[in-house]
Scaffold this active site. Sequence first.
Site, PDB file in Angstrom:
ATOM      1  N   SER A   7       4.372  -2.754   6.632  1.00 12.95           N
ATOM      2  CA  SER A   7       3.573  -2.034   7.462  1.00 12.95           C
ATOM      3  C   SER A   7       3.459  -2.936   8.861  1.00 12.95           C
ATOM      4  O   SER A   7       3.399  -4.148   8.705  1.00 12.95           O
ATOM      5  CB  SER A   7       2.223  -1.848   7.131  1.00 12.95           C
ATOM      6  N   TYR A  53      -6.048  -3.304   2.783  1.00  7.70           N
ATOM      7  CA  TYR A  53      -4.641  -2.738   2.697  1.00  7.70           C
ATOM      8  C   TYR A  53      -3.677  -3.712   3.496  1.00  7.70           C
ATOM      9  O   TYR A  53      -2.731  -4.165   3.185  1.00  7.70           O
ATOM     10  CB  TYR A  53      -4.538  -1.534   3.455  1.00  7.70           C
TER      11      TYR A  53
HETATM   12  N1  LIG Z   1       2.142   6.578   7.145  1.00  2.88           N
HETATM   13  C1  LIG Z   1       1.851   5.607   7.631  1.00  2.88           C
HETATM   14  O1  LIG Z   1       1.315   5.502   8.850  1.00  2.88           O
HETATM   15  C2  LIG Z   1       2.397   4.417   7.256  1.00  2.88           C
HETATM   16  C3  LIG Z   1       2.486   3.137   7.974  1.00  2.88           C
HETATM   17  C4  LIG Z   1       2.988   2.052   7.577  1.00  2.88           C
HETATM   18  C5  LIG Z   1       3.445   1.730   6.162  1.00  2.88           C
HETATM   19  N2  LIG Z   1       3.332   3.002   5.348  1.00  2.88           N
HETATM   20  C6  LIG Z   1       3.664   2.877   4.196  1.00  2.88           C
HETATM   21  O2  LIG Z   1       4.832   4.026   3.675  1.00  2.88           O
HETATM   22  C7  LIG Z   1       4.547   3.884   2.473  1.00  2.88           C
HETATM   23  C8  LIG Z   1       4.639   5.507   2.094  1.00  2.88           C
HETATM   24  O3  LIG Z   1       3.452   5.915   2.610  1.00  2.88           O
HETATM   25  P1  LIG Z   1       3.423   7.361   3.049  1.00  2.88           P
HETATM   26  O4  LIG Z   1       2.975   7.492   4.423  1.00  2.88           O
HETATM   27  O5  LIG Z   1       4.535   8.347   2.749  1.00  2.88           O
HETATM   28  O6  LIG Z   1       2.087   8.023   2.264  1.00  2.88           O
HETATM   29  P2  LIG Z   1       1.704   9.088   1.255  1.00  2.88           P
HETATM   30  O7  LIG Z   1       2.192  10.485   2.096  1.00  2.88           O
HETATM   31  O8  LIG Z   1       0.367   8.894   1.035  1.00  2.88           O
HETATM   32  O9  LIG Z   1       2.844   9.044   0.216  1.00  2.88           O
HETATM   33  C9  LIG Z   1       2.481   8.084  -0.601  1.00  2.88           C
HETATM   34  C10 LIG Z   1       3.249   8.331  -1.904  1.00  2.88           C
HETATM   35  O10 LIG Z   1       3.171   6.918  -2.770  1.00  2.88           O
HETATM   36  C11 LIG Z   1       2.975   7.803  -4.229  1.00  2.88           C
HETATM   37  N3  LIG Z   1       1.875   6.837  -4.714  1.00  2.88           N
HETATM   38  C12 LIG Z   1       0.852   6.401  -4.335  1.00  2.88           C
HETATM   39  N4  LIG Z   1       0.207   5.778  -5.322  1.00  2.88           N
HETATM   40  C13 LIG Z   1       0.977   5.560  -6.728  1.00  2.88           C
HETATM   41  C14 LIG Z   1       1.009   5.021  -7.821  1.00  2.88           C
HETATM   42  N5  LIG Z   1       0.146   4.574  -8.427  1.00  2.88           N
HETATM   43  N6  LIG Z   1       2.161   5.363  -8.765  1.00  2.88           N
HETATM   44  C15 LIG Z   1       3.154   5.928  -8.291  1.00  2.88           C
HETATM   45  N7  LIG Z   1       3.379   6.530  -7.131  1.00  2.88           N
HETATM   46  C16 LIG Z   1       2.108   6.392  -6.085  1.00  2.88           C
HETATM   47  C17 LIG Z   1       2.409   9.049  -3.820  1.00  2.88           C
HETATM   48  O11 LIG Z   1       2.809   9.767  -4.887  1.00  2.88           O
HETATM   49  P3  LIG Z   1       1.823  10.454  -5.966  1.00  2.88           P
HETATM   50  O12 LIG Z   1       0.457  10.794  -5.264  1.00  2.88           O
HETATM   51  O13 LIG Z   1       2.465  11.499  -6.411  1.00  2.88           O
HETATM   52  O14 LIG Z   1       1.674   9.394  -7.103  1.00  2.88           O
HETATM   53  C18 LIG Z   1       3.292   9.330  -2.679  1.00  2.88           C
HETATM   54  O15 LIG Z   1       4.358  10.037  -3.060  1.00  2.88           O
HETATM   55  C19 LIG Z   1       3.480   3.194   1.843  1.00  2.88           C
HETATM   56  O16 LIG Z   1       4.091   1.942   1.294  1.00  2.88           O
HETATM   57  C20 LIG Z   1       2.612   2.821   3.078  1.00  2.88           C
HETATM   58  O17 LIG Z   1       1.836   1.625   2.777  1.00  2.88           O
HETATM   59  C21 LIG Z   1       2.950   4.281   5.924  1.00  2.88           C
END
Ligand SMILES: NC(=O)c1ccc[n+]([C@@H]2O[C@H](COP(=O)([O-])OP(=O)(O)OC[C@H]3O[C@@H](n4cnc5c(N)ncnc54)[C@H](OP(=O)(O)O)[C@@H]3O)[C@@H](O)[C@H]2O)c1
Length: 262
Positions: free
Chosen positions: A136, A150
């Site tokens: 991130s 985080y």
């Molecule tokens: N969105 C942003 O603004 C942003 C910015 C910077 C970085 N990121 C990073 O991008 C990555 C993806 O985030 P996203 O934005 O796509 O968020 P999201 O829509 O909340 O998706 C998170 C994913 O991770 C899975 N997950 C969460 N906890 C888990 C666990 N304990 N075991 C297995 N799977 C798990 C969830 O699936 P289940 O609930 O089905 O397990 C879901 O598929 C993350 O690492 C996040 O930190 C996001």
Amino acid sequence: MRDRVVVITGASAGIGAALAELLAAEGARLVLVARRHDALEAVATRCGPHAMTVVADVTERAQVEAVRDAALTRFGHVDAWVNNAGRGIDRLASMLTDEDVDEMMRVNVKSVLYGVQAILPHFRARGRGHILAVSSMLARVPFAPQRSAYAAAKHALVGLMANLRVELAASDPEIAISCVHPGLVDTAFAANALHATPGATTFGPAQGADEVARIIADTLARPRADVYTRPEMQPLVVDYFGAPDLGAFERAMFGPGHGPRR
Ligand SMILES: NC(=O)c1ccc[n+]([C@@H]2O[C@H](COP(=O)([O-])OP(=O)(O)OC[C@H]3O[C@@H](n4cnc5c(N)ncnc54)[C@H](OP(=O)(O)O)[C@@H]3O)[C@@H](O)[C@H]2O)c1
């Protein structure tokens, strides 16, 4: 990516689901991992016959090892392992509990360590492989103080990956280690954050998950150590870490009258 075998954690939604669909369209064979069975199956259906699912909680080492075993049983080998699963928090550093910090470290750091340690022996035996972690911008610059633990966990993640990269550069130079740093992305990340207020949404201009997925796919195709999904933000990171007086830099960016940039 044709015929390459890629494991994607956090593939049931958001960036991971977008990446899965993109790589499937490019002909990759996929191992999709998350906890929610139905959501994961829906993504796999959209990806086609060369995608398998493994329901697993990546905070459990044994479940991550089971992902590796299932992938090797189905496809015989793995080319790349994408550590994408992660979770945010909505609580200022001054208010954090032990449990808050432990949860952020478990889901954002230890999950990746489990993935690394599960797949590394296989990559070593093959003499090649790629481990990618979704980090991130908050691992670089404190844009959002409410993401506190985080952001700290993503700092730790980047440190872990950098040390792994240096370790492997000496022993296993054909194994690539990458971190990709998105800024705000239009997913349910804000709503899923620990202590999120109901209905929380992404604030500010967000990048689409498809665009972030394209950059991750490009990083898989052309491995680089450190990738910003908004390259125009990298000079800010350089300025931040190069500032002779970090406190003054932060006050100028985030102090009274400026407010945290989100
Ligand atoms: N969105 C942003 O603004 C942003 C910015 C910077 C970085 N990121 C990073 O991008 C990555 C993806 O985030 P996203 O934005 O796509 O968020 P999201 O829509 O909340 O998706 C998170 C994913 O991770 C899975 N997950 C969460 N906890 C888990 C666990 N304990 N075991 C297995 N799977 C798990 C969830 O699936 P289940 O609930 O089905 O397990 C879901 O598929 C993350 O690492 C996040 O930190 C996001």
